[in-house]
Design an enzyme around this catalytic site. Structure first.
Site, short mmCIF file in Angstrom:
data_model
loop_
_atom_site.label_atom_id
_atom_site.label_comp_id
_atom_site.label_asym_id
_atom_site.label_seq_id
_atom_site.Cartn_x
_atom_site.Cartn_y
_atom_site.Cartn_z
N ASP A 216 14.24 -90.81 56.08
CA ASP A 216 13.95 -89.80 57.05
C ASP A 216 14.05 -90.45 58.56
O ASP A 216 13.42 -91.62 58.72
CB ASP A 216 12.76 -88.90 56.95
N GLU A 265 16.33 -105.57 43.42
CA GLU A 265 15.45 -106.40 42.13
C GLU A 265 15.55 -105.32 40.94
O GLU A 265 14.90 -105.89 39.95
CB GLU A 265 14.02 -106.13 42.81
C1 NOJ Z 1 14.10 -85.07 59.63
C2 NOJ Z 1 13.83 -83.97 58.60
O1 NOJ Z 1 14.91 -83.56 57.92
C3 NOJ Z 1 13.19 -82.72 59.27
O2 NOJ Z 1 13.10 -81.58 58.30
C4 NOJ Z 1 11.90 -83.39 59.91
O3 NOJ Z 1 11.28 -82.37 60.62
C5 NOJ Z 1 11.97 -84.48 60.71
N1 NOJ Z 1 13.08 -85.51 60.17
C6 NOJ Z 1 10.87 -85.30 61.11
O4 NOJ Z 1 10.44 -85.81 59.74
#
Ligand code: NOJ
Length: 529
Positions: A216, A265
């Protein structure tokens, strides 16, 4: 006839090392996939019970959006404990069962890792607040004194992607940085404890059998030294061609090089997938150098309209950018943050055509739960049921995100359409009875059967899947035509039928092909030729 020909092709090539170079990866949004205990919220046991459906659909891997312990300020992207499951989704035992059963079905599992920020209920953040200004635990986050005489102004002019300042003041007067909601404090990735902790979290899930991580905000971890002001009116943009002090800083690459060492790993080709909004496809490719991550989402493609010229440009640009680093290109049309592509493109015909075009391209493709059912965005959710903390302001992401997160329909005439035995956390439209898995199964004209046929052909056809280029064929305006070996794909993006000599025998068509040399409006056809 179409399916008969497809059945005659050789059977599965199986998942080889390098599986991720051509994998079709299905995104499960756990809240909205299947609810096993009738509380109206999807859960891990629901996912486990539906794995055979995904196997039959024909995908190679499943990416699970976050299921970790979380106050759910941002639907689980605010993680309080990276090694625990939120009770709303089940237990660690349930996660283990999902991974084991997926593996028994030869499906891989990719878990979502959220390293840019945690929850304000994460133990480290709670400790940092308790210990006060100037204490070492605060250094794991970005705490700063404010500006102005009494420190009442935020430390810089950055804005949160969810709106408002990217800083929140705590009672002792300091401010902390959060690029997203105030409940999502950003980690300070300069701090060795943060780096160690995430390598340990990687190992925790790898030990449990995870085949990889969707990372993310992969482009946000490192901030420019000194956290400089943007100094202009234009504020945060997830996608744009500007260089920003909080996104796509060169320092992030060192982190991914160290993660790659951890991934390597482990046996079995474990992967890292970057959610990286960068100014260009070339910048995205940098995350995929041979000693970094394996794949990145192709948001440039996701943001391209249903228009032949624009699509061809995005396809060429994506393939050209990945070639030098030897990484597979990925393709995606929908996810849990954007308006579903059926609604974006304006019709089911276009959504089906776009799916066949995507699945014919070289590389790996992402399918968001429900797109195989042709689900539209739910645009009329009442305000009181919405849960999205805010909305993305960037290109292609305007609007609240609950409309693409409505639980999917499995069967039956009434809501929740087999999603569970209770209700559903967001109301499902009445028309969804006709879109359920049960309603579409066995109907050759259905979108579900189109996806099943496409994935079957894609798996069996030697020209499909991995690859790093296409050979464009001459085509009338508004039409795309390309060859990959003895396979040809044509896509008519116009709203009128277009005459084109048939390049071979039709394998599959997104719209009924009445005459082989007349491409229907808004259609894609796969040809053996
Ligand atoms: C991207 C994620 O897909 C989204 O749903 C989220 O709100 C933001 N990152 C923050 O984590």
């Amino acid at each position: 006839m179409t399916q008969h020909l497809a059945d005659a092709l050789p059977t599965s090539t199986g998942t080889q090392p390098g599986w991720w170079r051509e994998a079709v990866i299905y995104q499960v949004y756990p809240r909205s996939f299947a609810d096993s205990n009738g509380d109206g919220m999807g859960d891990l046991e629901g996912i486990r019970s539906r794995l055979p459906y995904l196997k039959e659909l024909g995908v190679d891997a499943v990416w699970l959006s976050p299921f970790y312990a979380s106050p759910q300020a941002d639907a689980g992207y605010d993680v309080a404990d990276y090694r625990a499951i939120d009770p709303m989704f089940g237990t660690l035992h349930d996660a283990d069962a999902v991974i084991r059963e997926a593996h028994a079905l030869d499906l891989r599992i990719i878990v979502d890792l959220v390293p840019n920020h945690c929850s304000d209920q994460h133990e480290w953040f709670k400790q940092a607040l308790r210990e006060g200004p100037g204490t070492p635990l605060r250094e794991r986050f970005h705490f700063r004194p404010g500006r102005g005489a009494g420190g009442e102004e935020p430390p810089n002019d950055w804005e949160s992607i969810f709106g408002g300042p990217a800083w929140t003041r705590v009672p002792d007067g300091e401010w902390y940085l959060h690029l997203f909601a105030p409940e999502q404090p950003d980690f300070n990735w300069e701090h060795p404890a943060v780096q160690d902790e995430f390598r340990s979290i990687l190992r925790f899930w790898l030990d449990l059998g995870a085949d990889g991580f969707r990372i993310d905000v992969a482009h946000g971890l490192v901030k420019a030294p000194g956290l400089p002001d943007l100094g202009r009116d234009e504020q945060l943009k997830l996608l744009g061609n500007q260089v920003l002090p909080f996104f796509d800083q060169d320092g992030v690459h060192e982190i991914y090089r160290s993660w790659r060492l951890v991934l390597d790993e482990y046996a079995g080709d474990r992967i890292g997938v970057a959610e990286a909004w960068t100014p260009s496809a070339d910048r995205t490719a940098m995350y995929l150098r041979p000693d970094e991550l394996h794949q990145a989402f192709n948001f440039h493609y996701l943001n391209t309209d249903w228009d032949a010229e624009a699509l061809r440009g995005a396809i060429d640009d994506s393939l050209d950018s990945m070639r030098p680093v030897g990484a597979p290109t990925t393709w995606v049309l929908s996810n849990h943050d954007v308006v579903r592509h059926r609604t974006r493109f304006g019709s089911l015909e276009r959504a089906r055509a776009a799916a066949l075009l995507m699945l014919a391209l070289p590389g790996s493709a992402y399918v968001y739960q429900g797109e195989e059912l042709g689900l539209p965005e739910v645009t009329d959710l009442p305000d009181e049921v919405r849960q999205d903390p805010s909305f993305f302001k960037a290109n292609g992401q305007d609007g609240l995100r609950d409309g693409c997160r409505v639980p999917i329909p499995w069967s039956g005439e009434e809501a929740p359409y087999g999603f569970g035995t209770g209700g559903s956390w967001l109301p499902q439209p009445a028309e969804w009875a006709g879109l359920s898995v049960a309603a579409q199964t066995g109907d050759p004209a259905s979108t579900l059967e189109l996806y099943r046929a496409a994935l079957r052909i894609r798996r069996a056809h030697p020209a499909l899947g991995a690859g790093d280029g296409v050979e464009w064929l001459p085509a009338p305006e508004g039409v795309l035509a390309f060859r990959r070996g003895d396979f040809v794909c044509t896509a008519n993006t116009t709203d009128v039928p277009v005459r084109l000599p048939a390049p071979g025998t039709a394998l599959l068509s997104s719209t009924d092909l009445a005459e082989p040399d007349l491409l229907p409006a808004d259609s894609t056809v796969w040809w053996q030729g």
